[in-house]
Scaffold this active site. Structure first.
Site, mmCIF file in Angstrom:
data_model
loop_
_atom_site.group_PDB
_atom_site.id
_atom_site.type_symbol
_atom_site.label_atom_id
_atom_site.label_comp_id
_atom_site.label_asym_id
_atom_site.label_seq_id
_atom_site.Cartn_x
_atom_site.Cartn_y
_atom_site.Cartn_z
ATOM 1 N N VAL A 86 0.897 8.081 1.155
ATOM 2 C CA VAL A 86 1.958 8.361 2.130
ATOM 3 C C VAL A 86 2.315 7.107 2.923
ATOM 4 O O VAL A 86 2.718 7.176 4.074
ATOM 5 C CB VAL A 86 1.536 9.508 3.075
ATOM 6 C CG1 VAL A 86 1.505 10.817 2.327
ATOM 7 C CG2 VAL A 86 0.159 9.234 3.702
ATOM 8 N N GLY A 124 4.467 3.345 2.196
ATOM 9 C CA GLY A 124 5.889 3.003 2.171
ATOM 10 C C GLY A 124 6.753 4.040 1.492
ATOM 11 O O GLY A 124 7.551 4.741 2.116
ATOM 12 N N LYS A 167 -8.129 8.248 2.451
ATOM 13 C CA LYS A 167 -9.220 8.771 3.275
ATOM 14 C C LYS A 167 -9.296 10.294 3.306
ATOM 15 O O LYS A 167 -10.386 10.852 3.445
ATOM 16 C CB LYS A 167 -9.075 8.249 4.715
ATOM 17 C CG LYS A 167 -9.169 6.735 4.833
ATOM 18 C CD LYS A 167 -8.934 6.287 6.266
ATOM 19 C CE LYS A 167 -8.993 4.764 6.381
ATOM 20 N NZ LYS A 167 -8.692 4.305 7.757
ATOM 21 N N GLU A 192 5.297 -7.561 -2.307
ATOM 22 C CA GLU A 192 4.057 -6.923 -1.876
ATOM 23 C C GLU A 192 3.479 -7.740 -0.716
ATOM 24 O O GLU A 192 3.880 -8.895 -0.502
ATOM 25 C CB GLU A 192 3.057 -6.889 -3.037
ATOM 26 C CG GLU A 192 3.483 -6.046 -4.225
ATOM 27 C CD GLU A 192 3.568 -4.568 -3.899
ATOM 28 O OE1 GLU A 192 2.785 -4.097 -3.035
ATOM 29 O OE2 GLU A 192 4.427 -3.874 -4.474
ATOM 30 N N LYS A 198 7.112 -3.083 -16.397
ATOM 31 C CA LYS A 198 8.400 -2.396 -16.531
ATOM 32 C C LYS A 198 8.992 -2.617 -17.917
ATOM 33 O O LYS A 198 9.549 -1.692 -18.523
ATOM 34 C CB LYS A 198 9.363 -2.884 -15.449
ATOM 35 C CG LYS A 198 8.941 -2.492 -14.044
ATOM 36 C CD LYS A 198 9.845 -3.122 -12.988
ATOM 37 C CE LYS A 198 9.375 -2.755 -11.585
ATOM 38 N NZ LYS A 198 10.181 -3.417 -10.535
#
Length: 820
Positions: free
Chosen positions: A473, A475, A507, A667, A682
C-alpha cells in the site's frame, strides 16, 4: 374470516405476546379472526430434549428448569403490562402442566423408552399453554374468545408423530360447533386427534399446517402466516444479504420453493390453501406495516420469471446402474418401493435416456437405511452382476431455481449453469420437472452457499461484486486505494459493489469482508497485529463464500509473485503491476496460465508494461485476431525517457538523473533504473506474449552505466560519483546530434526474435524520436501494421497512471458475470 398463525419467535416473550394481541385486535376490526399459535421459542426443543435425555438416562432437569423459567418470565411480564391479566389462574395452569410433564418423564425413565403416543402428548404442551395465555390476554382486554380443541375437532390419519388432517370431516366437526360471530377464535397448532380420539401431532412445521387446515375448514378469506421475516425472499437473506422480497407468488412456485428447502412454508402447508384457493399472506410480527408476500392462484405477469433459489443440504445420492437395467420393466418401481417400505422420502430423481442408470437423492440421515433397503431389494441382481455395485455419494446439496416464468423464457438454465461453472462448482446431477417450473442441480455440500450466491447474482441482476485484497500500500497501492475511494459513487451508479476487503504491507494484514473504511485504513493498518498470510485469505474466501475475490499485488516482491499460482488455484483473480511473476522461469509462466484457466480466474497484468497504457491487452487482441509480430522497438522506462530527454535539452547526465529522482520518476535507488533490468523484464514480457519461449538471461542488456564505472556504495555516494559520466554522455549526445539523431534507451525484438536492451541513436523518422519527459512509446511492426507500425504512446510512469491501469484491470474481472 381470516386465519392468522404466529410462530414461536412471535410469542417468545411478553412484549411480543402483546404485539400479537395488538395485531389480532387490529384485524378483528375488519372481520372475525381465528388464530393458531406455536409454543414460545425454544419450548418445543426443550420438550424434545427432555424425552431424549430421560430415555438415555441423562439429567433433563436443566431443560425443565429453563422451560419453566421462560413461562414464568412470560406470565410475570404480561401481568405487569396487561391490566386484568389472570396471573394466578394461569400460573396454576402452567404449574399443573409442568407437574404432568415431570410425571410422564418419570414414567419414561422407568420404562427406558417413550411410546410415540406419549411423545406426541408431551411435545405439544407448549402450544396448549400458549393458547391458554393468549386467551387470558384477550379476555383481559374485553374480548369474547372461543378455543377450538384440535384433538376433538381435527381428525387426522397417519402416525402419532406425523399425521395428515381429513379436511372434509374436520370441516363438518368445526361447523357443528357454531362459533359466535363476535368471538375471537384460538386453536393450538401442531396438534390433532386420530379416529380413536388420541392426540397426534402434525410433524415438522405442524403449526403452519394447522393454520392452513383451519383456514380450509372455515373457508377463510385469507390465511396469514406471521413470522420473523418480512415475507418470502428470492433466497435466504442469510446466504445472500441483498436477496429481494417478493410481492407475490403462485401456489405452485411456493410449493416448489418450500419442497427444495425454503424455510418460510412447508409443502404440506400449501396443499390445503391451494386446494380451496385461499390466499396466503406471509407477514412479519415485528414489522406489521410491511406488505408481506401474497401466495395465490395467479401471479402478476410483471413479476420476475424466476421467483427464488433454494437449497437442501446434507443429501446423499444413490446410483443404480448396470446391463440388467436396460429394457427390464419395473426396475424404477422396485427402487422406489424399497424406499417406501423403509419410510424414506426420495427428494430428487434423474435417469439416463439409455435406461442404463437411475439416480436419486435422500436425506443424509437416511443414507444407511436406504443402502440397506437397496441391498436387500437387489440382492440377486447384485450377486449375479446384472447390476453394478451401488454407488453412494454423500455430503451433497440440491440447489433449485423456481419460477412460473421459466416455462416461457429461454436461457434460464444456461445462466444457472454458467454461474455455477464460473464459480468452479461441479454439477453432479441435474433434474427438471415436466412443468418447467423448476430446475435442480446436485452439487457438493460445501459449494451450496456459494452456488446460491452466484446463481442469485446471475439471475436477479444484483450489484456485481469485486472483493479486493491489496498487498503493498505504498506508492501504487496507496494511489489505487485513493482512486477506489474517490470512485465509489461512480461504481454504485454502475451497480458495481467494489469492496476493499483487505490491505497488507510487509508488517501487517487488515481485513474486513464487508469492506474496509477507505477514509481511515492507514490508521487501522498501523494498529493491526496480524501478519500477511496466504492461508488467512483463503480461509476468509471459503468461510464467507466470497464471489469475486481479487488479489492486487502492488509490491515488487518475488516472494508474493511466487504465490500467484496458489492464489489462482484457490479462486482468486490476480491483478498486478509486479513484473516478477511474468519474468520468472518459463515453467512458472506456464503454471500461472494453466492455474488461471483451470480455475476460471483471470491473471491480469496490463500495467507490467507501460503502466496505464493498454499495451498487453492491445497486443493480445492483435495476436488473437491472427496478427503476428515481426519486430518491436520501444521506450519502456518512464525514468529513462525523462533522463534521456533532458540530455537532449543540454542537461548533464548527473543533473538529469538527480532531477528524475527528485521528481519521483526513478526508484529511491536510481541504480535499479540505470541497470536496464526493469526494461529487460518488460521486453521479456512482451516477447513471451508473442509466443517466444525466453528466459530473462536470454535478453541482451546494455546498462546505462558503463561497465568501468564504479557504482558501489550507498545511494548518496553513488549520486555524488555520477558527474564522472557527464562528459561521456555529453559526447555521445553531440555525436548523435551531428547525425540528426537523439539518444534513447530502447528495447528491441528483431525479426529473428533476438531481444536487446540498449542505448540507441534514433533519427527523425523513428516513432521514438520525440519521446521524452517520462513518456513511454511502443512501436509494433506486424503483418497488419506495416510499413508504419502500431504506436502506443503516453506516460508510462507514476503512481497515479499505474494505479489507474490496475483499476481498469480490476473492472475486467467482472466479465465472469457479464459473459464477455
Amino acid at each position: 374470516m381470516r386465519v392468522l398463525k404466529f410462530g414461536g419467535t412471535s410469542v417468545a416473550n411478553a412484549e411480543r405476546f402483546l404485539r400479537v394481541a395488538d395485531i389480532l385486535e387490529s384485524n378483528a376490526r375488519q372481520g372475525q379472526v381465528a388464530t393458531v399459535l406455536s409454543a414460545p421459542a425454544k419450548i418445543t426443543n426443550h420438550l424434545v430434549a427432555m424425552i431424549e435425555k430421560t430415555i438415555s438416562g441423562q439429567d433433563a432437569l436443566p431443560n425443565i428448569s429453563d422451560a419453566e423459567r421462560i413461562f414464568a418470565e412470560l406470565l410475570t411480564g404480561l401481568a405487569a403490562a396487561q391490566p386484568g391479566f389472570p396471573l394466578a389462574q394461569l400460573k396454576t395452569f402452567v404449574d399443573q402442566e409442568f407437574a404432568q410433564i415431570k410425571h410422564v418423564l418419570h414414567g419414561i425413565s422407568l420404562l427406558g423408552q417413550c411410546p410415540d403416543s406419549i411423545n406426541a402428548a408431551l411435545i405439544c404442551r407448549g402450544e396448549k399453554m400458549s393458547i391458554a395465555i393468549m386467551a387470558g390476554v384477550l379476555e383481559a382486554r374485553g374480548h369474547n374468545v372461543t378455543v377450538i380443541d384440535p384433538v376433538e375437532k381435527l381428525l387426522a390419519v397417519g402416525h402419532y408423530l406425523e399425521s395428515t388432517v381429513d379436511i372434509a370431516e374436520s370441516t363438518r366437526r368445526i361447523a357443528a360447533s357454531r362459533i359466535p360471530a363476535d368471538h375471537m377464535v384460538l386453536m393450538a397448532g401442531f396438534t390433532a386427534g386420530n379416529e380413536k380420539g388420541e392426540l397426534v401431532v402434525l410433524g415438522r412445521n405442524g403449526s403452519d399446517y394447522s393454520a392452513a387446515v383451519l383456514a380450509a375448514c372455515l373457508r377463510a378469506d385469507c390465511c396469514e402466516i406471521w413470522t420473523d421475516v418480512d415475507g418470502v425472499y428470492t433466497c435466504d437473506p442469510r446466504q445472500v444479504p441483498d436477496a429481494r422480497l417478493l410481492k407475490s407468488m403462485s401456489y405452485q412456485e411456493a410449493m416448489e420453493l418450500s419442497y427444495f428447502g425454503a424455510k418460510v412454508l412447508h409443502p404440506r402447508t400449501i396443499t390445503p390453501i391451494a386446494q380451496f384457493q385461499i390466499p396466503c399472506l406471509i407477514k412479519n410480527t415485528g414489522n406489521p406495516q410491511a406488505p408481506g408476500t401474497l401466495i395465490g392462484a395467479s401471479r402478476d405477469e410483471d413479476e420476475l420469471p424466476v421467483k427464488g433459489i433454494s437449497n437442501l443440504n446434507n443429501m446423499a445420492m444413490f446410483s443404480v446402474s448396470g446391463p440388467g437395467m436396460k429394457g427390464m420393466v419395473g426396475m424404477a418401481a422396485r427402487v422406489f418401493a424399497a424406499m417406501s417400505r423403509a419410510r424414506i422420502s426420495v427428494v430428487l430423481i434423474t435417469q439416463s435416456s439409455s435406461e442404463y442408470s437411475i439416480s436419486f437423492c435422500v436425506p443424509q440421515s437416511d443414507c444407511v437405511r436406504a443402502e440397506r433397503a437397496m441391498q436387500e431389494e437387489f440382492y440377486l441382481e447384485l450377486k449375479e452382476g446384472l447390476l453394478e455395485p451401488l454407488a453412494v455419494t454423500e455430503r451433497l446439496a440440491i440447489i433449485s431455481v423456481v419460477g412460473d416464468g421459466m416455462r416461457t423464457l429461454r436461457g434460464i438454465s444456461a445462466k444457472f449453469f454458467a454461474a455455477l461453472a464460473r464459480a468452479n462448482i461441479n454439477i453432479v446431477a441435474i433434474a427438471q420437472g415436466s412443468s418447467e417450473r423448476s430446475i435442480s442441480v446436485v452439487v457438493n455440500n460445501d459449494d451450496a452457499t456459494t452456488g446460491v450466491r452466484v446463481t442469485h447474482q446471475m439471475l436477479f441482476n444484483t450489484d456485481q461484486v469485486i472483493e479486493v485484497f491489496v498487498i503493498g500500500v505504498g506508492g501504487v497501492g496507496g494511489a489505487l486505494l485513493e482512486q477506489l475511494k474517490r470512485q465509489q459513487s461512480w461504481l454504485k451508479n454502475k451497480h458495481i459493489d467494489l469492496r476493499v476487503c483487505g490491505v497488507a504491507n510487509s508488517k501487517a494484514l487488515l481485513t474486513n469482508v464487508h469492506g474496509l473504511n477507505l477514509e481511515n485504513w492507514q490508521e487501522e493498518l498501523a494498529q493491526a497485529k496480524e501478519p500477511f498470510n496466504l492461508g488467512r485469505l483463503i480461509r476468509l474466501v471459503k468461510e464467507y463464500h466470497l464471489l469475486n475475490p481479487v488479489i492486487v499485488d502492488c509490491t515488487s516482491s518475488q516472494a508474493v509473485a511466487d504465490q500467484y499460482a496458489d492464489f489462482l488455484r484457490e479462486g482468486f483473480h490476480v491483478v498486478t503491476p509486479n513484473k516478477k511473476a511474468n519474468t520468472s522461469s518459463m515453467d512458472y509462466y506456464h503454471q500461472l496460465r494453466y492455474a488461471a484457466e483451470k480455475s476460471r480466474r483471470k491473471f491480469l497484468y496490463d500495467t507490467n508494461v507501460g503502466a496505464g497504457l493498454p499495451v498487453i491487452e492491445n497486443l493480445q487482441n492483435l495476436l488473437n485476431a491472427g496478427d503476428e509480430l515481426m519486430k518491436f522497438s520501444g521506450i519502456l522506462s518512464g525514468s529513462l525517457s525523462y533522463i534521456f530527454g533532458k540530455l537532449d535539452e543540454g542537461m548533464s547526465f548527473s543533473e538529469a538523473t538527480t532531477l528524475a529522482r527528485e521528481m519521483g520518476y526513478t526508484e529511491p535507488d536510481p541504480r535499479d533504473d540505470l541497470s536496464g533490468m526493469d526494461v529487460a523484464r518488460k521486453l521479456l514480457i512482451l516477447a513471451r506474449e508473442t509466443g517466444r519461449e525466453l528466459e530473462l538471461a536470454d535478453i541482451e542488456i546494455e546498462p546505462v552505466l558503463p561497465a568501468e564505472f564504479n557504482a558501489e556504495g550507498d545511494v548518496a555516494a553513488f549520486m555524488a560519483n555520477l558527474s564522472q559520466l557527464d562528459d561521456l554522455f555529453a559526447a555521445r549526445v553531440a555525436k548523435a546530434r551531428d547525425e540528426g539523431k537523439v539518444l534513447r534507451y530502447v528495447g528491441n525484438i528483431d525479426e529473428d526474435g533476438v531481444c536487446r536492451v540498449k542505448i540507441a541513436e534514433v533519427d527523425g523518422n523513428d516513432p521514438l524520436f520525440k519521446v521524452k519527459n517520462g513518456e513511454n512509446a511502443l512501436a509494433f511492426y506486424s503483418h497488419y501494421y506495416q510499413p508504419l507500425p502500431l504506436v502506443l504512446r503516453g506516460y508510462g510512469a507514476g503512481n497515479d497512471v499505474t494505479a489507474a491501469g490496475v483499476f481498469a484491470d480490476l473492472l475486467r474481472t467482472l466479465s465472469w458475470k457479464l459473459g464477455v
